[in-house]
Design a protein around this motif. Structure first.
Motif, PDB file in Angstrom:
ATOM      1  N   PRO A 398      45.753  23.261  43.970  1.00 30.65           N
ATOM      2  CA  PRO A 398      44.856  24.125  43.195  1.00 30.65           C
ATOM      3  C   PRO A 398      45.068  25.571  43.622  1.00 30.65           C
ATOM      4  O   PRO A 398      45.405  25.846  44.778  1.00 30.65           O
ATOM      5  N   ASN A 399      44.871  26.498  42.708  1.00 26.90           N
ATOM      6  CA  ASN A 399      45.031  27.911  43.071  1.00 26.90           C
ATOM      7  C   ASN A 399      43.666  28.573  43.249  1.00 26.90           C
ATOM      8  O   ASN A 399      42.624  27.918  43.181  1.00 26.90           O
ATOM      9  N   GLY A 400      43.683  29.872  43.473  1.00 26.50           N
ATOM     10  CA  GLY A 400      42.432  30.573  43.696  1.00 26.50           C
ATOM     11  C   GLY A 400      41.469  30.432  42.534  1.00 26.50           C
ATOM     12  O   GLY A 400      40.258  30.283  42.730  1.00 26.50           O
ATOM     13  N   SER A 401      42.012  30.450  41.311  1.00 26.78           N
ATOM     14  CA  SER A 401      41.158  30.333  40.132  1.00 26.78           C
ATOM     15  C   SER A 401      40.496  28.959  40.050  1.00 26.78           C
ATOM     16  O   SER A 401      39.369  28.831  39.561  1.00 26.78           O
ATOM     17  N   THR A 402      41.185  27.920  40.520  1.00 29.29           N
ATOM     18  CA  THR A 402      40.606  26.579  40.507  1.00 29.29           C
ATOM     19  C   THR A 402      39.319  26.551  41.324  1.00 29.29           C
ATOM     20  O   THR A 402      38.258  26.136  40.846  1.00 29.29           O
ATOM     21  N   TRP A 403      39.424  27.009  42.577  1.00 26.55           N
ATOM     22  CA  TRP A 403      38.255  27.009  43.458  1.00 26.55           C
ATOM     23  C   TRP A 403      37.215  28.023  42.989  1.00 26.55           C
ATOM     24  O   TRP A 403      36.007  27.811  43.143  1.00 26.55           O
ATOM     25  N   ASN A 404      37.681  29.106  42.415  1.00 26.37           N
ATOM     26  CA  ASN A 404      36.783  30.134  41.890  1.00 26.37           C
ATOM     27  C   ASN A 404      35.850  29.559  40.825  1.00 26.37           C
ATOM     28  O   ASN A 404      34.648  29.821  40.807  1.00 26.37           O
ATOM     29  N   ARG A 405      36.432  28.774  39.924  1.00 27.70           N
ATOM     30  CA  ARG A 405      35.655  28.164  38.847  1.00 27.70           C
ATOM     31  C   ARG A 405      34.653  27.157  39.408  1.00 27.70           C
ATOM     32  O   ARG A 405      33.520  27.060  38.934  1.00 27.70           O
TER      33      ARG A 405
END
Length: 509
Positions: A398-405
């Motif tokens: 997962p990337n930063g946007s995955t965890w961000n969401r």
């Protein structure tokens, strides 16, 4: 709409015929108009090596040079080692760097060419360098560079590049003055007119746009597909439905205009005018024109437009009709999953996602991110976590946007301890250029402050600072957000990233 297409239009002005400059796309964004001033000889090769070993200059400059380092020492070392070096290879590499928006590196290559004793400097090189100076350092730097160019190198390409510099910066008077200079030198061709027309369109000045169009007609300067595109988009953006219809009729009368693109632009214009029926008719006719290499792009646009019209049946119909063509294309899955989520069909989005997994399409983390966002909006946190776990088990990161969401989802559910820990994961997994979702980050900071946990608050902020993601304007916006947070408590239910980003801008202004 169909009747309009079938009409025979005669006696049209000859300037609407295609000039020898053919451009396949109706969008001017992928290729800067300034580059069209360069001849094929000056452009160099358009071919990017399919696979490039690490010891090639292409690989060293594109992949082995950090964004902060200069490429000039690499070029100097290459020459010292007496390795082969061609002018056109450097042009191709610079063009690729420009496409990656690495303007400084591309500019350094041209500066090196200019100072090198190995190559003759061509007017095309000067034109490209002028364009790159403006993109890397701004209009004033470009003007200073232009003033240093010898008269013998100030060809139509260079003046054309200067015109494009001013047009990009919306310097209207300077652009018009440069166009007048091009006319005086006999350099005002179709591309020059297109650049100025594009500027008028961006500024919403349809009177000047139409006047320039008539001037082309009077001077017998032929328009091309970019000319059509500029005019059609300008009329659609107003929208001026009558002018849009007239232009479509002219385009349909030209046997060389066989592309589907104008009808998607027309559909947007009709939608803006509130005419769903004509928008639908335009898209139906677009479907009849789909063929060739750009067919997948057409399908993606159709899926997006039908979604915006709320026509779920048409979204599925287009997908079923073209799914063989799009099954290995991530962008089509992206449009379909995103569209169905917007239309409230989460079950359908899940089925398309399962199809994406089954077809083993090249992995793109943005696809599962769409579903994770949808789950978080609905409060289905278990499903979101399950999907992330599935990615991790399969070796996908997962990337930063995955965890961000996911962090935003926890904020909406008011599970703030989980939100804080997930926000840390988002920052740690981030890449250059990434930014945290402002609302969720601010909510985490506010929560830690309410708990008196200054240590974890400092740790969270420091994680951003060491990655260069905590500029002054972000910090100011964060302070204002927390100060007025009690009056904006309803924002905790906000899951729209774009609206939250706009709110961040308001806070930081």
């Amino acid at each position: 709409m169909v009747k309009l297409v079938q009409q025979s239009v005669r006696g049209l002005k000859s300037w609407w015929k295609f000039s020898s400059t053919r451009v396949s796309s109706y969008s001017t964004e992928p290729e800067t108009l300034a580059s069209l001033f360069m001849s094929k000889k000056d452009k160099g090769s358009d071919t990017t090596p399919a696979s490039s070993p690490e010891d090639t200059l292409y690989h060293k400059l594109l992949y082995s040079t950090s964004s902060s380092a200069s490429v000039i020492p690499v070029l100097d070392q290459w020459v010292r080692e007496e390795k082969p070096l061609k002018h056109e290879d450097l042009q191709t590499i610079a063009k690729q760097l420009r496409a990656y928006r690495r303007f400084n590196h591309a500019l350094q290559i041209y500066e090196w060419i200019t100072k090198s004793k190995h190559f003759d400097v061509l007017s095309g090189d000067v034109a490209v360098q002028l364009d790159l100076v403006s993109k890397a350092h701004g209009v004033k730097a470009a003007e200073k560079y232009f003033a240093s160019i010898p008269d013998n190198l100030r060809t139509y390409q260079v003046y054309g590049a200067l015109l494009n510099v001013y047009a990009d910066a919306k310097c209207l008077k300077k652009a018009e003055d440069t166009m007048q200079k091009l006319k005086e030198l006999g350099y005002a061709n179709t591309v020059a007119y297109n650049v100025l027309m594009s500027l008028y369109a961006k500024m919403g000045d349809l009177d000047k746009l139409n006047s320039l169009m008539l001037e082309m007609e009077d001077k017998g300067i032929f328009g091309n597909t970019i000319t059509y595109n500029i005019l059609l988009n300008a009329y659609a953006s107003v929208p001026d439905v009558e002018e849009m219809k007239k232009l479509l009729m002219k385009m349909e009368a030209d046997p060389l205009v066989t592309d589907w693109s104008p009808y998607t632009v027309a559909a947007k214009g009709y939608l803006k005018a509130g005419d769903i029926e004509k928008a639908s008719a335009a898209l139906k006719y677009c479907e009849h024109k789909i063929r060739g290499k750009r067919a997948t792009l057409a399908v993606d646009i159709l899926l997006t437009l039908y979604t915006s019209m709320g026509k779920k049946e048409d979204v599925y119909r287009v997908w079923d009709k073209y799914k063989r063509r799009t099954k290995n294309n991530n962008s089509s899955y992206h449009c379909m999953i995103s569209g169905l989520e917007k239309l409230g069909d989460l079950d359908g989005a899940e089925k398309i996602f399962a199809m994406w997994e089954a077809n083993r399409v090249h992995f793109d983390v943005n696809i599962p991110n769409l579903l994770i966002t949808a789950y978080c909006k609905k409060g289905h946190m278990e499903k979101a976590i399950s999907l992330i776990d599935k990615l991790l088990e399969s070796g996908k990161q997962p990337n930063g946007s995955t965890w961000n969401r996911l962090a935003l989802g926890y904020c909406v559910q008011n599970e703030m301890e989980k939100a804080v820990e997930t926000m840390k994961k988002a920052i740690l997994a981030s890449r250059p250029g990434w930014k945290p979702h402002f609302h969720s980050f601010a909510s985490c900071v506010k929560y830690l402050q309410s708990k008196g946990d200054t240590q974890r608050e400092r740790e969270l902020k420091d994680l951003l600072r060491v990655r260069g993601l905590f500029p002054e304007e972000f910090e100011r916006g964060l302070k204002k957000y927390i100060e007025i947070g009690n009056r904006m408590s309803e924002a905790l239910d906000e899951t729209n990233l774009e609206l939250a980003a706009e709110y961040m801008c308001v806070c930081s202004s």
